[in-house]
Enzyme design. Structure first.
Site, PDB file in Angstrom:
ATOM      1  N   LYS A 184       0.786  -1.247   0.000  1.00  0.00           N
ATOM      2  CA  LYS A 184       0.000   0.000   0.000  1.00  0.00           C
ATOM      3  C   LYS A 184       0.816   1.295   0.000  1.00  0.00           C
ATOM      4  CE  LYS A 184      -2.044  -1.511   3.663  1.00  0.00           C
ATOM      5  NZ  LYS A 184      -2.894  -1.816   4.807  1.00  0.00           N
ATOM      6  N   ASP A 219      -5.497  -5.461  10.557  1.00  0.00           N
ATOM      7  CA  ASP A 219      -6.802  -4.776  10.565  1.00  0.00           C
ATOM      8  C   ASP A 219      -7.968  -5.728  10.285  1.00  0.00           C
ATOM      9  OD1 ASP A 219      -5.998  -5.043   7.928  1.00  0.00           O
ATOM     10  OD2 ASP A 219      -6.336  -2.962   7.362  1.00  0.00           O
TER      11      ASP A 219
HETATM   12  C1  GLC Z   1      -2.677  -4.893   2.647  1.00  0.00           C
HETATM   13  C2  GLC Z   1      -1.906  -5.474   3.826  1.00  0.00           C
HETATM   14  C3  GLC Z   1      -2.821  -6.259   4.737  1.00  0.00           C
HETATM   15  C4  GLC Z   1      -4.029  -5.431   5.132  1.00  0.00           C
HETATM   16  C5  GLC Z   1      -4.725  -4.891   3.887  1.00  0.00           C
HETATM   17  C6  GLC Z   1      -5.902  -3.986   4.223  1.00  0.00           C
HETATM   18  O1  GLC Z   1      -3.119  -5.936   1.842  1.00  0.00           O
HETATM   19  O2  GLC Z   1      -0.846  -6.278   3.360  1.00  0.00           O
HETATM   20  O3  GLC Z   1      -2.127  -6.670   5.897  1.00  0.00           O
HETATM   21  O4  GLC Z   1      -4.915  -6.200   5.877  1.00  0.00           O
HETATM   22  O5  GLC Z   1      -3.805  -4.151   3.107  1.00  0.00           O
HETATM   23  O6  GLC Z   1      -5.512  -2.864   4.947  1.00  0.00           O
END
Ligand code: GLC
Length: 482
Positions: A184, A219
């Site tokens: 991200k 999360d």
């Molecule tokens: C990315 C991260 C993951 C998280 C997701 C949503 O995929 O690698 O850990 O849960 O974003 O935020």
């Protein structure tokens, strides 16, 4: 170093105002054919949706067998379910979305939770700078939150904090793990292979902040816990926001790679499903996806996430629009300086364009002319833009449905009453995302799934969940190190 709190804005969610491409008055046969080709490329047919679901389930099985597979299927060390009777106050730090949030969570029992929270914007430079500065910034934010809310700690006491760190972390305990890779848009140096809890605790210790990091939580896991606090039939937590991912409750006997000790018979698994199909065998990737991927900070990684999540949908749309412009099929071949810049077409604009039901596409015009500085646009231009937006948005929702269908079939949860808690701006604000997902699930399972499975917004799930996780960590000292 400054920490700037930012206000949160609630935009009510609208329904999609669908524009049928057959009703567009095309300016040329070439334009009509170009749109038809896009429709073909971006449509996830029911057959494709089912093939993706099957492939996804195979990926789940592989990931449960051993580490290092495409679907990481990470054991979260969170065992035990919540029933809403828990009480107490916890602090949570949520890092991994657009903003950093500090939340104080008060569990009042009876499924009731109250929170106080402050959001802080993370400077883009911090995301790709050195890890120490990033973690120092986190500690500064927590410090200023304690001041702002006059949370006083006496003597040697320490506040227990749940740390939502939403990146792939291979956990070795409820409060320990190593970062597998950044995702991200984060890429702070020297972090991969390190323990985020240790780095955060060091940052607190340097500032003499009386906080102990009690639990590390993804999360998705937090969202599952938060939703379960007032929906006990919750089996899955999902994020559809800046990134995308899911966690679900798995039988420990199915986690073949699990070597830890626990008396529990089930555990929440963080799937890291944004990494699905790294091998590029099943997803209908287009040249517009590939272009966006190449320019991202993590090329070749998180392909599935890049076709679904809010961080990327606007950029895919921008790439398609530029292609149409270059072929002189849109805006008479002219691009505005704004649209010419990467990442300027925000996914939030897509939500407004999707919801635009005015005959002249008034809202779409506002975005193109006032925000993206096109001197003028024709109705035909705006209709083409809306069609492109709808194609990219709907594809994202249907791909999410394929993943959820994979989990529902793997667990058998579609056959009985089960709830899926979903957090994230895409699910919260994007028109008809929930309806499209449900339609996709019905294509796989038939009508019965509508009676059994419910999708619900787990607002603030990732923050609240970290507080709940700190609570579970205290309650379940049974989860020992592997
Ligand atoms: C990315 C991260 C993951 C998280 C997701 C949503 O995929 O690698 O850990 O849960 O974003 O935020």
């Amino acid at each position: 170093m400054s920490s700037t709190p930012i206000a949160s804005k609630i935009i009510p969610k609208a329904a999609r105002a669908h524009l049928d491409p057959a009703n567009i008055e095309y300016t040329s046969e070439k334009q009509k054919n170009a749109v038809a080709a896009l429709v073909e490329e971006f449509t996830v047919t029911p057959e494709l949706l089912k093939s993706i679901q099957k492939n996804f389930m195979e990926g789940m099985k592989k990931g449960l067998k051993k580490d290092g597979e495409t679907l990481a299927m990470i054991s979260s060390y969170v065992v035990g379910r919540l029933d809403g009777t828990e009480v107490g106050s916890y602090l949570a730090l949520d890092v991994g979305g657009t903003n950093l949030r500090v939340v104080s969570v008060h569990l009042n029992g009876g499924g009731e939770i109250t929170t106080r929270q402050t959001k802080y914007r993370i400077d883009e430079k911090l995301k790709v700078g050195d890890a120490k500065s990033l973690f120092d910034f986190m500690a500064v934010c927590v410090d200023s939150f304690l001041d702002e809310h006059q949370i006083v700690v006496r003597g040697d006491a320490q506040i227990e904090l749940g740390f939502t760190f939403s990146f792939p972390v291979l956990q070795t305990a409820i409060n320990r793990g190593t970062l597998i890779t950044w995702t991200k848009g984060f890429n702070a140096s020297g972090m991969v292979g390190k323990d985020p809890v240790a780095l955060l605790q060091d940052a607190f210790n340097r500032r003499h902040t009386p906080v102990r990091v009690a639990a590390l939580v993804n999360d998705t896991v937090g969202t599952l816990l938060a939703y379960a606090y007032n929906h006990p039939e919750t089996i899955m937590g999902v994020i559809l926001g800046t990134g995308c991912n899911g966690a679900y409750i798995e039988k420990i006997s199915n986690i073949e790679k699990w070597k830890g000790k626990t008396t529990a018979d089930e555990m929440i698994v963080n799937m890291e499903f944004g990494a699905f199909d790294k091998e590029r065998v099943i997803l209908p990737l287009t040249m517009f996806d590939n272009k966006m991927d190449r320019k991202s900070v993590n090329p070749n990684k998180q392909i599935f996430e890049k076709m679904i999540a809010g961080m990327y949908l606007g950029e895919i749309t921008r790439n398609i629009l530029l292609n149409l412009i270059d072929r002189r099929l849109l805006f008479e071949g002219n691009v505005s300086a704004d649209l010419n810049q990467m990442w300027t077409f925000e996914t939030a604009y897509m939500s407004s364009i999707e919801a635009d039901h005015s005959p002249t596409l008034h809202e779409t015009r506002k975005i193109l002319e006032s925000t993206l500085s096109f001197p003028s646009t024709t109705l035909n231009d705006r209709q083409i833009v809306k069609t492109v937006v709808e194609l990219v948005g709907k594809r994202a929702a249907r791909l999410s449905a394929a993943a959820l269908a994979g989990i529902l079939e793997h667990t058998g949860a579609w056959k009985h009453k089960s709830a899926i808690g979903i957090d994230g701006s895409l699910f919260e604000y994007y028109p008809s995302f929930d309806t499209d997902i449900m339609d996709g699930l019905e294509e796989v399972f038939g009508e019965e799934v509508r009676k059994n499975v419910s999708l619900g917004l787990a607002q603030d799930g990732s923050g609240v969940g970290a507080g709940l996780c700190a609570l579970l960590a205290a309650k379940n000292s049974a989860t020992k190190d592997a």
